[in-house]
Design an enzyme around this catalytic site. Structure first.
Site, PDB file in Angstrom:
ATOM      1  CB  VAL A  20      46.888  51.589  35.543  1.00 19.46           C
ATOM      2  CG1 VAL A  20      45.892  51.398  34.411  1.00 19.46           C
ATOM      3  CG2 VAL A  20      47.793  50.378  35.629  1.00 19.46           C
ATOM      4  CB  THR A  99      42.350  44.941  42.270  1.00 21.98           C
ATOM      5  OG1 THR A  99      43.458  44.869  41.355  1.00 21.98           O
ATOM      6  CG2 THR A  99      41.199  45.638  41.607  1.00 21.98           C
ATOM      7  CB  THR A 139      44.513  43.272  37.215  1.00 25.72           C
ATOM      8  OG1 THR A 139      45.322  43.969  36.262  1.00 25.72           O
ATOM      9  CG2 THR A 139      44.636  41.770  37.021  1.00 25.72           C
ATOM     10  CG  LEU A 170      50.767  50.106  31.804  1.00 26.07           C
ATOM     11  CD1 LEU A 170      51.828  50.235  32.879  1.00 26.07           C
ATOM     12  CD2 LEU A 170      50.076  51.427  31.624  1.00 26.07           C
ATOM     13  CE  LYS A 223      47.166  42.736  33.790  1.00 28.70           C
ATOM     14  NZ  LYS A 223      48.333  43.326  33.186  1.00 28.70           N
ATOM     15  CG  LEU A 224      43.613  37.274  36.765  1.00 26.85           C
ATOM     16  CD1 LEU A 224      42.718  36.371  37.606  1.00 26.85           C
ATOM     17  CD2 LEU A 224      44.439  38.166  37.684  1.00 26.85           C
ATOM     18  CG  ASN A 227      50.305  40.256  34.951  1.00 26.86           C
ATOM     19  OD1 ASN A 227      50.859  40.619  33.917  1.00 26.86           O
ATOM     20  ND2 ASN A 227      49.775  41.115  35.804  1.00 26.86           N
ATOM     21  CB  CYS A 279      50.608  43.325  38.880  1.00 26.71           C
ATOM     22  SG  CYS A 279      49.860  44.954  39.037  1.00 26.71           S
ATOM     23  CE  LYS A 282      47.148  43.836  41.928  1.00 28.84           C
ATOM     24  NZ  LYS A 282      46.262  43.360  40.885  1.00 28.84           N
TER      25      LYS A 282
HETATM   26  P1  NAD Z   1      47.691  52.611  42.223  1.00 29.68           P
HETATM   27  O1  NAD Z   1      47.602  52.200  43.636  1.00 29.68           O
HETATM   28  O2  NAD Z   1      48.920  53.266  41.711  1.00 29.68           O
HETATM   29  O3  NAD Z   1      46.478  53.602  41.901  1.00 29.68           O
HETATM   30  C1  NAD Z   1      45.156  53.335  42.253  1.00 29.68           C
HETATM   31  C2  NAD Z   1      44.507  54.657  42.669  1.00 29.68           C
HETATM   32  O4  NAD Z   1      43.099  54.435  42.857  1.00 29.68           O
HETATM   33  C3  NAD Z   1      45.014  55.220  43.998  1.00 29.68           C
HETATM   34  O5  NAD Z   1      45.557  56.498  43.768  1.00 29.68           O
HETATM   35  C4  NAD Z   1      43.792  55.264  44.897  1.00 29.68           C
HETATM   36  O6  NAD Z   1      43.757  56.397  45.748  1.00 29.68           O
HETATM   37  C5  NAD Z   1      42.671  55.329  43.888  1.00 29.68           C
HETATM   38  N1  NAD Z   1      41.368  54.891  44.385  1.00 29.68           N
HETATM   39  C6  NAD Z   1      41.068  53.756  45.068  1.00 29.68           C
HETATM   40  N2  NAD Z   1      39.738  53.692  45.302  1.00 29.68           N
HETATM   41  C7  NAD Z   1      39.188  54.803  44.771  1.00 29.68           C
HETATM   42  C8  NAD Z   1      37.868  55.288  44.676  1.00 29.68           C
HETATM   43  N3  NAD Z   1      36.841  54.592  45.160  1.00 29.68           N
HETATM   44  N4  NAD Z   1      37.664  56.475  44.069  1.00 29.68           N
HETATM   45  C9  NAD Z   1      38.698  57.176  43.560  1.00 29.68           C
HETATM   46  N5  NAD Z   1      39.973  56.763  43.602  1.00 29.68           N
HETATM   47  C10 NAD Z   1      40.222  55.580  44.203  1.00 29.68           C
HETATM   48  O7  NAD Z   1      47.363  51.312  41.371  1.00 29.68           O
HETATM   49  P2  NAD Z   1      47.876  50.973  39.883  1.00 29.68           P
HETATM   50  O8  NAD Z   1      49.256  50.451  39.925  1.00 29.68           O
HETATM   51  O9  NAD Z   1      47.547  52.118  38.990  1.00 29.68           O
HETATM   52  O10 NAD Z   1      46.945  49.727  39.540  1.00 29.68           O
HETATM   53  C11 NAD Z   1      45.564  49.885  39.312  1.00 29.68           C
HETATM   54  C12 NAD Z   1      45.026  48.603  38.743  1.00 29.68           C
HETATM   55  O11 NAD Z   1      45.643  48.324  37.481  1.00 29.68           O
HETATM   56  C13 NAD Z   1      45.279  47.351  39.596  1.00 29.68           C
HETATM   57  O12 NAD Z   1      44.182  46.496  39.483  1.00 29.68           O
HETATM   58  C14 NAD Z   1      46.495  46.724  38.947  1.00 29.68           C
HETATM   59  O13 NAD Z   1      46.527  45.325  39.146  1.00 29.68           O
HETATM   60  C15 NAD Z   1      46.271  47.026  37.492  1.00 29.68           C
HETATM   61  N6  NAD Z   1      47.498  47.116  36.668  1.00 29.68           N
HETATM   62  C16 NAD Z   1      48.606  47.754  37.160  1.00 29.68           C
HETATM   63  C17 NAD Z   1      49.731  47.871  36.350  1.00 29.68           C
HETATM   64  C18 NAD Z   1      50.976  48.555  36.844  1.00 29.68           C
HETATM   65  O14 NAD Z   1      51.973  48.524  36.131  1.00 29.68           O
HETATM   66  N7  NAD Z   1      50.990  49.181  38.013  1.00 29.68           N
HETATM   67  C19 NAD Z   1      49.706  47.381  35.042  1.00 29.68           C
HETATM   68  C20 NAD Z   1      48.554  46.758  34.574  1.00 29.68           C
HETATM   69  C21 NAD Z   1      47.449  46.644  35.400  1.00 29.68           C
HETATM   70  C1  UGA Z   2      54.107  43.430  34.478  1.00 28.98           C
HETATM   71  C2  UGA Z   2      53.776  42.928  33.072  1.00 28.98           C
HETATM   72  O1  UGA Z   2      54.986  42.859  32.305  1.00 28.98           O
HETATM   73  C3  UGA Z   2      52.784  43.864  32.384  1.00 28.98           C
HETATM   74  O2  UGA Z   2      52.409  43.331  31.123  1.00 28.98           O
HETATM   75  C4  UGA Z   2      51.554  43.998  33.264  1.00 28.98           C
HETATM   76  O3  UGA Z   2      50.650  44.917  32.688  1.00 28.98           O
HETATM   77  C5  UGA Z   2      51.960  44.480  34.631  1.00 28.98           C
HETATM   78  O4  UGA Z   2      52.915  43.563  35.209  1.00 28.98           O
HETATM   79  C6  UGA Z   2      50.821  44.531  35.609  1.00 28.98           C
HETATM   80  O5  UGA Z   2      49.814  43.894  35.425  1.00 28.98           O
HETATM   81  O6  UGA Z   2      51.053  45.222  36.612  1.00 28.98           O
HETATM   82  P1  UGA Z   2      55.687  45.294  35.484  1.00 28.98           P
HETATM   83  O7  UGA Z   2      55.395  44.613  36.780  1.00 28.98           O
HETATM   84  O8  UGA Z   2      55.536  46.755  35.401  1.00 28.98           O
HETATM   85  O9  UGA Z   2      54.762  44.675  34.337  1.00 28.98           O
HETATM   86  O10 UGA Z   2      57.181  44.979  35.054  1.00 28.98           O
HETATM   87  P2  UGA Z   2      57.919  43.734  34.373  1.00 28.98           P
HETATM   88  O11 UGA Z   2      58.826  44.253  33.357  1.00 28.98           O
HETATM   89  O12 UGA Z   2      56.976  42.679  33.973  1.00 28.98           O
HETATM   90  O13 UGA Z   2      58.810  43.205  35.585  1.00 28.98           O
HETATM   91  C7  UGA Z   2      58.234  42.582  36.708  1.00 28.98           C
HETATM   92  C8  UGA Z   2      59.330  42.004  37.574  1.00 28.98           C
HETATM   93  O14 UGA Z   2      59.935  40.890  36.928  1.00 28.98           O
HETATM   94  C9  UGA Z   2      60.477  42.979  37.859  1.00 28.98           C
HETATM   95  O15 UGA Z   2      60.910  42.816  39.185  1.00 28.98           O
HETATM   96  C10 UGA Z   2      61.559  42.579  36.888  1.00 28.98           C
HETATM   97  O16 UGA Z   2      62.846  42.901  37.334  1.00 28.98           O
HETATM   98  C11 UGA Z   2      61.342  41.071  36.847  1.00 28.98           C
HETATM   99  N1  UGA Z   2      61.828  40.460  35.584  1.00 28.98           N
HETATM  100  C12 UGA Z   2      61.257  40.794  34.403  1.00 28.98           C
HETATM  101  C13 UGA Z   2      62.825  39.500  35.639  1.00 28.98           C
HETATM  102  O17 UGA Z   2      63.348  39.182  36.734  1.00 28.98           O
HETATM  103  N2  UGA Z   2      63.226  38.901  34.482  1.00 28.98           N
HETATM  104  C14 UGA Z   2      62.673  39.211  33.275  1.00 28.98           C
HETATM  105  O18 UGA Z   2      63.095  38.620  32.248  1.00 28.98           O
HETATM  106  C15 UGA Z   2      61.671  40.184  33.236  1.00 28.98           C
END
Ligand code: NAD
Ligand code: UGA
Length: 465
Positions: A20, A99, A139, A170, A223-224, A227, A279, A282
């Site tokens: 993110v 998280t 999140t 995203l 947000k929760l 998802n 996500c 979780k």
């Molecule tokens: P990630 O694990 O890829 O990145 C998190 C980073 O934070 C790690 O590199 C870690 O080293 C760093 N970190 C942790 N504690 C720290 C600290 N105290 N100081 C500095 N750096 C620190 O996680 P992510 O996938 O980017 O997700 C981050 C958050 O965004 C989560 O809450 C997730 O639920 C939410 N989110 C993720 C997505 C996604 O597509 N991955 C989409 C929307 C929201």
């Molecule tokens: C998802 C949400 O789509 C984002 O809006 C959100 O920000 C993000 O979680 C997050 O909070 O981390 P992401 O996990 O990156 O995004 O990908 P998705 O496209 O949502 O797919 C999630 C899983 O569901 C994948 O395993 C995908 O293959 C599956 N999926 C998705 C299905 O099986 N069917 C579908 O129709 C769509």
């Protein structure tokens, strides 16, 4: 809303350089060239990769990301491990750290571990020099802003901190497009100046109508909820895929038919091996925990079912593979095509492939795994987290090409919908497989009429063949 005076924002810091933090800040840097943005992380290795000259080594693979990094890095975007310096000089700080689900103690297995968020709040409290806008990008459970507020605003200094919730929606694999053209941007906060400060940044490329301003708790809970609703649709369609297999109804025809009803809509109706990604699970667990915490067990049970069905779908697929291969996988080679949790990403977190592969390994299979973006180190960490000598384990092998994976295999299982799996000539590939050979298409990428029944047996999720 309360009014407060803030300095002009020209320096931004983001704590957390992950999936993110990296893409989100890269897009802000691209769209706002007058802002100076620093992304910091505790993980030096990750920061080194973000700073690497070789753009194919970036720690996150996202279409379009390399180009933006190339354009902005060293100009108005930098990556650093110097958290103190970045916080000291920023007027706006995003918290984008992980998280994860708590592993022990109260709420273990359900509640969010807010330790990383708390640690960021403590760093900000320690190093921020002036009034600062602090933004929850991670999140988090509803009411987390209260915790951050208590940590930040407990000291006797004159500094004022305003906490906003700006959840990220995203999706991996389309992150850059999602950030450039979001459905909406959500900003929760009770200080008008702070909310406007953030809205004015997004407003440089996103229409005002798409910028939704709410109270903090609504933004956190939205947000929760978002998802949970998306995951719920996937579990729903996966239950229907099983009925289709029994009845001769065609899952694609059913999804298309219901999706044309505008009240239902066509998105997130793709059946498959269950949802993965870092996500959905979780965040639903978090919602379950919150429901129980607030004395709402029926609400918790409702959301638990979405996860139960997801696990059931994965188990169902493993069982179908074993049953079709005469009830045993001992000494059988199974080719796994795709290990990422979805196409266009190198992320394997909670990928359905993990559970399905573990089931097959338990049945004695040996797996030859091919994924165009996931390296073997990651695959082995997911499947054999406690093994040091991966090479000594003969049960999983990395295949450099699809042909290597498929050669002499009894079965092929398609678990990620990578484009390159769509045009494979299975009639030809069946020649190098052991007979009788099987193809299990869990992602609906194989055209039914492209397979010669005498050459390879086909099972397709959601179809009765
Ligand atoms: P990630 O694990 O890829 O990145 C998190 C980073 O934070 C790690 O590199 C870690 O080293 C760093 N970190 C942790 N504690 C720290 C600290 N105290 N100081 C500095 N750096 C620190 O996680 P992510 O996938 O980017 O997700 C981050 C958050 O965004 C989560 O809450 C997730 O639920 C939410 N989110 C993720 C997505 C996604 O597509 N991955 C989409 C929307 C929201
Ligand atoms: C998802 C949400 O789509 C984002 O809006 C959100 O920000 C993000 O979680 C997050 O909070 O981390 P992401 O996990 O990156 O995004 O990908 P998705 O496209 O949502 O797919 C999630 C899983 O569901 C994948 O395993 C995908 O293959 C599956 N999926 C998705 C299905 O099986 N069917 C579908 O129709 C769509």
């Amino acid at each position: 809303m309360k009014k407060d005076n803030f300095f002009k924002i020209n320096k931004i810091c983001c704590i957390g350089a992950g999936y993110v933090g990296g893409p989100t800040m890269a897009v802000i840097a691209k769209m706002c060239r007058d802002l100076e943005i620093t992304i910091v992380d505790l993980d030096k290795n990750k920061i080194d990769l973000w700073n690497s000259e070789k753009l194919d080594e970036l720690p996150v693979f996202e279409p379009g990301l390399c180009e933006i990094i190339n354009e902005c890095r060293g100009k108005n975007l930098s990556f650093s491990t110097n958290i103190k310096e970045a916080i000291e000089s920023s007027q706006m700080i995003f918290i984008a750290v992980n998280t994860p689900t708590k592993e022990s103690g109260i709420g273990a297995g359900e509640a969010s571990d807010l330790g990383y968020v708390e640690s960021c709040a403590r760093d900000i409290s320690l190093y921020a020099k002036d009034n600062t806008i602090v933004i929850e990008k991670s999140t988090i459970p509803v009411k987390t802003a209260d915790i951050i507020n208590k940590i930040l605003n407990c000291s006797s200094s004159d500094r004022k901190f305003h906490i906003l919730s700006n959840p990220e929606f995203l999706s991996e694999g389309s992150a850059i497009q999602d950030l450039l053209k979001p459905n909406r941007v959500l900003i929760g906060g009770d200080n008008e100046k702070a909310v406007d400060g953030l809205a004015n940044i997004y407003n440089r490329w996103i229409d005002n109508k798409k910028i939704i301003k709410t109270n903090v708790w609504s933004a956190e809970l939205s947000k929760l909820t978002s998802n949970a609703f998306l995951a719920q649709r996937i579990s729903s369609i996966n239950t229907i895929s099983a009925i289709c297999e029994k009845t001769g109804a065609n899952i694609n025809e059913v999804s298309k038919s219901i999706g044309l009803d505008k009240r239902i809509g066509k998105y997130f109706l793709q059946h498959g091996p269950g949802f993965g990604g870092s996500c959905f699970k979780k965040d639903i667990l978090n919602l379950i925990y919150i429901s129980k915490f607030y004395g709402l067990p029926e609400v918790a049970e409702y959301w638990e079912k979405v996860l139960d069905i997801n696990n059931w779908q994965k188990k169902r697929i493993s069982r179908i593979v074993v049953n079709n291969l005469f009830g045993t996988l001992k000494n059988k080679k199974i080719a796994i095509l795709g290990f990422a949790f979805k196409a266009e990403t190198n992320d394997t977190r909670e990928s359905s492939a993990i559970d399905i592969c573990k089931d097959l390994l338990e049945e004695g299979a040996y797996l030859s795994i091919y994924d165009p973006k996931v390296d073997f180190e990651k695959i082995s960490q997911e499947l054999l987290p406690n093994e040091n000598l991966i090479n000594d384990n003969m049960n999983i092998l990395s295949a450099k090409t699809i042909a290597m994976a498929v050669d002499d295999a009894d079965a092929v299982i398609i678990l990620t919908e990578w484009d390159e799996f769509k045009d494979i000539c299975w009639n030809d590939f069946s020649e190098i497989m052991r007979k009788p050979s099987w193809l299990f298409d869990c992602r609906d990428v194989i055209q039914l009429n492209s397979i010669d029944k005498g050459k390879i047996n086909l099972w397709k999720c959601g179809y009765s063949i």
